[in-house]
Write an enzyme that holds these catalytic residues in place. Structure first.
Site, PDB file in Angstrom:
ATOM      1  N   GLN A 204       4.497 -34.632  17.324  1.00  0.00           N
ATOM      2  CA  GLN A 204       5.484 -35.697  17.139  1.00  0.00           C
ATOM      3  C   GLN A 204       5.075 -36.590  15.974  1.00  0.00           C
ATOM      4  O   GLN A 204       4.433 -37.622  16.158  1.00  0.00           O
ATOM      5  CB  GLN A 204       5.664 -36.516  18.417  1.00  0.00           C
ATOM      6  CG  GLN A 204       6.835 -37.461  18.295  1.00  0.00           C
ATOM      7  CD  GLN A 204       7.244 -38.071  19.597  1.00  0.00           C
ATOM      8  OE1 GLN A 204       6.854 -37.645  20.672  1.00  0.00           O
ATOM      9  NE2 GLN A 204       8.053 -39.102  19.515  1.00  0.00           N
ATOM     10  N   PHE A 205       5.470 -36.171  14.766  1.00  0.00           N
ATOM     11  CA  PHE A 205       5.089 -36.902  13.557  1.00  0.00           C
ATOM     12  C   PHE A 205       5.600 -38.338  13.561  1.00  0.00           C
ATOM     13  O   PHE A 205       5.045 -39.206  12.896  1.00  0.00           O
ATOM     14  CB  PHE A 205       5.583 -36.166  12.300  1.00  0.00           C
ATOM     15  CG  PHE A 205       7.057 -36.272  12.052  1.00  0.00           C
ATOM     16  CD1 PHE A 205       7.556 -37.276  11.226  1.00  0.00           C
ATOM     17  CD2 PHE A 205       7.942 -35.379  12.628  1.00  0.00           C
ATOM     18  CE1 PHE A 205       8.919 -37.373  10.992  1.00  0.00           C
ATOM     19  CE2 PHE A 205       9.295 -35.464  12.396  1.00  0.00           C
ATOM     20  CZ  PHE A 205       9.799 -36.464  11.577  1.00  0.00           C
ATOM     21  N   THR A 206       6.638 -38.631  14.355  1.00  0.00           N
ATOM     22  CA  THR A 206       7.199 -39.982  14.370  1.00  0.00           C
ATOM     23  C   THR A 206       6.239 -41.022  14.940  1.00  0.00           C
ATOM     24  O   THR A 206       6.493 -42.221  14.821  1.00  0.00           O
ATOM     25  CB  THR A 206       8.534 -40.024  15.145  1.00  0.00           C
ATOM     26  OG1 THR A 206       8.308 -39.602  16.487  1.00  0.00           O
ATOM     27  CG2 THR A 206       9.577 -39.127  14.485  1.00  0.00           C
TER      28      THR A 206
END
Length: 151
Positions: free
Chosen positions: A79-81
């Site tokens: 989850q790069f966010t």
């Protein structure tokens, strides 16, 4: 490296366009993100921290047991966010998130290392895919851990 660790009664990741599904029962859902500069030492530290984190109840109802103690199942979803910056404006910037050519090997190594540390297979999502994640948070217990902020 940054993670959000959630104690769950169950969790599932589904990727509709690939007809892929992975799920776990009692255990952990780990959302994982990587940034430039992350190294094997960050993965080792995070793996050790998550596997030993005492967030499962003992016989007296006190959070005193680790994932390894209770044989917890683990689902890791990229989850790069988690590296979003909202300091300027209302549109998040993801400039601190590692590019896929850096993040994919780190993600794969992290999942492998976590499985080796806990002695259990680790279920995963598909890096970069549009994933649907569902969970039943147990407690709720949700902990944010950053390998660059080792309190």
């Amino acid at each position: 490296m940054r993670t959000v660790v959630q104690r769950v009664s169950n969790a599932e990741v589904y990727v509709p366009d690939k007809d892929y599904r992975a799920s776990v029962g009692k255990g952990l859902l780990v959302l994982a993100a990587f940034t430039d500069g992350d190294e094997v030492s960050d993965l080792e530290w995070m793996t050790k921290k998550i596997s030993a984190l005492r967030i499962f109840d003992d016989d007296q109802g006190v959070m005193n047991l680790s994932a390894m103690d209770v044989g917890a199942e683990i689902l890791v979803v990229s989850q790069f966010t988690l590296y979003a910056s909202v300091a300027r404006g209302n549109r998040p910037s993801y400039i601190k998130a590692a590019r896929p050519e850096t993040a994919v090997p780190l993600y794969e190594d992290f999942c492998r290392m976590l499985g080796e540390k806990t002695g259990r297979p680790v279920a995963t999502g598909i890096f970069g895919a549009d994933m649907k994640v569902s969970l039943l948070n147990d407690g709720p217990v949700t902990i944010v851990i950053d390998s660059k902020d080792r309190e």
